[in-house]
Design an enzyme around this catalytic site. Structure first.
Site, mmCIF file in Angstrom:
data_model
loop_
_atom_site.group_PDB
_atom_site.id
_atom_site.type_symbol
_atom_site.label_atom_id
_atom_site.label_comp_id
_atom_site.label_asym_id
_atom_site.label_seq_id
_atom_site.Cartn_x
_atom_site.Cartn_y
_atom_site.Cartn_z
ATOM 1 N N LYS A 12 0.833 -1.207 0.000
ATOM 2 C CA LYS A 12 0.000 0.000 0.000
ATOM 3 C C LYS A 12 0.876 1.270 0.000
ATOM 4 C CE LYS A 12 -3.979 -2.217 2.232
ATOM 5 N NZ LYS A 12 -5.003 -2.086 3.294
ATOM 6 N N TYR A 52 -11.812 -2.691 -4.676
ATOM 7 C CA TYR A 52 -12.491 -2.873 -3.387
ATOM 8 C C TYR A 52 -14.015 -2.928 -3.541
ATOM 9 C CZ TYR A 52 -8.182 -2.264 -0.601
ATOM 10 O OH TYR A 52 -6.948 -2.412 -0.005
ATOM 11 N N PHE A 60 -16.222 2.801 5.615
ATOM 12 C CA PHE A 60 -14.833 3.225 5.400
ATOM 13 C C PHE A 60 -14.417 3.205 3.929
ATOM 14 C CE2 PHE A 60 -14.784 -1.342 6.435
ATOM 15 C CZ PHE A 60 -14.045 -1.871 5.380
ATOM 16 N N ARG A 88 -2.215 -14.701 3.115
ATOM 17 C CA ARG A 88 -3.002 -14.035 4.161
ATOM 18 C C ARG A 88 -2.374 -14.272 5.536
ATOM 19 N NH1 ARG A 88 -7.225 -10.388 3.064
ATOM 20 N NH2 ARG A 88 -8.292 -11.127 4.927
ATOM 21 N N THR A 94 -6.323 -8.259 9.692
ATOM 22 C CA THR A 94 -6.613 -6.949 9.098
ATOM 23 C C THR A 94 -6.219 -5.820 10.056
ATOM 24 O OG1 THR A 94 -8.412 -7.924 7.835
ATOM 25 C CG2 THR A 94 -8.456 -5.530 8.090
ATOM 26 N N ARG A 105 2.045 -7.402 8.956
ATOM 27 C CA ARG A 105 1.339 -6.347 9.702
ATOM 28 C C ARG A 105 1.745 -6.351 11.176
ATOM 29 N NH1 ARG A 105 -4.424 -7.693 6.749
ATOM 30 N NH2 ARG A 105 -4.199 -6.324 4.934
ATOM 31 N N ASN A 115 -2.234 -0.560 7.217
ATOM 32 C CA ASN A 115 -1.729 -1.906 7.530
ATOM 33 C C ASN A 115 -0.787 -2.466 6.456
ATOM 34 O OD1 ASN A 115 -3.651 -2.486 5.635
ATOM 35 N ND2 ASN A 115 -4.968 -3.688 6.976
ATOM 36 N N HIS A 118 -1.828 -5.520 1.044
ATOM 37 C CA HIS A 118 -3.084 -6.198 0.692
ATOM 38 C C HIS A 118 -2.752 -7.594 0.198
ATOM 39 C CE1 HIS A 118 -6.863 -7.116 -1.405
ATOM 40 N NE2 HIS A 118 -6.081 -7.593 -2.354
ATOM 41 N N GLU A 129 -8.582 -9.985 -9.124
ATOM 42 C CA GLU A 129 -7.614 -8.916 -8.858
ATOM 43 C C GLU A 129 -6.443 -8.976 -9.837
ATOM 44 O OE1 GLU A 129 -6.838 -9.500 -4.661
ATOM 45 O OE2 GLU A 129 -8.811 -8.731 -4.104
HETATM 46 N N1 UDP Z 1 -10.225 -1.027 6.648
HETATM 47 C C1 UDP Z 1 -10.464 0.135 7.321
HETATM 48 N N2 UDP Z 1 -11.434 0.140 8.305
HETATM 49 C C2 UDP Z 1 -12.137 -0.985 8.649
HETATM 50 C C3 UDP Z 1 -11.870 -2.179 7.931
HETATM 51 C C4 UDP Z 1 -10.903 -2.168 6.944
HETATM 52 O O1 UDP Z 1 -9.839 1.162 7.051
HETATM 53 O O2 UDP Z 1 -12.989 -0.925 9.546
HETATM 54 C C5 UDP Z 1 -9.200 -1.042 5.580
HETATM 55 C C6 UDP Z 1 -7.975 -1.863 5.965
HETATM 56 O O3 UDP Z 1 -6.819 -1.130 5.570
HETATM 57 C C7 UDP Z 1 -8.130 -3.136 5.152
HETATM 58 C C8 UDP Z 1 -8.902 -2.642 3.926
HETATM 59 O O4 UDP Z 1 -9.757 -1.643 4.418
HETATM 60 O O5 UDP Z 1 -6.871 -3.701 4.817
HETATM 61 C C9 UDP Z 1 -9.731 -3.717 3.248
HETATM 62 O O6 UDP Z 1 -10.575 -4.339 4.210
HETATM 63 P P1 UDP Z 1 -10.708 -5.912 4.283
HETATM 64 O O7 UDP Z 1 -11.825 -6.226 5.235
HETATM 65 O O8 UDP Z 1 -10.803 -6.484 2.907
HETATM 66 O O9 UDP Z 1 -9.336 -6.356 4.992
HETATM 67 P P2 UDP Z 1 -8.052 -7.121 4.385
HETATM 68 O O10 UDP Z 1 -8.557 -8.119 3.385
HETATM 69 O O11 UDP Z 1 -7.166 -6.071 3.771
HETATM 70 O O12 UDP Z 1 -7.401 -7.774 5.565
HETATM 71 MG MG MG Z 2 -9.826 -7.855 1.763
#
Ligand code: UDP
Ligand code: MG
Length: 151
Positions: A12, A52, A60, A88, A94, A105, A115, A118, A129
């Site tokens: 990111k 996204y 958010f 992952r 997350t 992370r 974080n 991705h 993707e």
């Molecule tokens: N995110 C955020 N607020 C939240 C949840 C997620 O800013 O409450 C951001 C966070 O940076 C995350 C991204 O949105 O990596 C995508 O969310 P996702 O649930 O897909 O998490 P990831 O797959 O990245 O772990």
């Molecule tokens: Mg995700």
């Protein structure tokens, strides 16, 4: 689960600015995954809206899309055994505060919206993707390490 499974991993904007690109690449390389696509790209909001799309109803989402389009990211495709789930696991939770030390992370981040990286959450999302970020396709080549990584 296949040795040809592919996952989309992205550093990111904060990861690029903080000089973490090499660290993140290094972890996937040394784990035994094969790099099959890589580019530094400053993508548009429209592009991140697609990336996204599954989160479009979340509160958010607008802030996330705006932030992700604010600077360059490093887009990568890594191939290898169980790469989506393992990717992952290597990323961590997350919320970085819930990420174990030893994860990306858990080692390099403290807040949800910063974080650092991705990773695709399923084989189906990975395929979507990869098409979105690499419409030109990935690079095919034989890795000389394969025989030393897999029995
Ligand atoms: N995110 C955020 N607020 C939240 C949840 C997620 O800013 O409450 C951001 C966070 O940076 C995350 C991204 O949105 O990596 C995508 O969310 P996702 O649930 O897909 O998490 P990831 O797959 O990245 O772990
Ligand atoms: Mg995700």
């Amino acid at each position: 689960m296949s040795v040809k499974e592919r996952t989309y991993i992205m550093v990111k904007p904060e990861g690029v600015q903080r000089g973490l690109v090499g660290e993140i690449i290094k972890r996937f390389e040394t784990r035994g995954f094969k790099l099959i696509a890589l580019k530094l790209v400053h993508a548009t909001k429209e592009h991140f809206e697609k990336h996204y799309a599954d989160l479009s109803t979340k509160p958010f989402y607008p802030g996330l899309v705006k932030y992700m389009a604010s600077g360059p990211v490093v887009a990568m495709v890594w191939e290898g055994l169980d790469s989506v789930k393992t990717g992952r696991t290597m990323l961590g939770a997350t919320n970085p505060l819930a990420s174990a030390p030893g994860t990306i992370r858990g080692d390099y981040a403290l807040s949800l919206g910063r974080n650092v990286c991705h990773g695709s959450d399923s084989v189906e999302s990975a395929e979507k993707e990869i098409k979105l970020w690499f419409p030109e396709g990935v690079v095919q080549y034989e890795s000389s390490q394969a025989a030393w990584i897999f029995e």
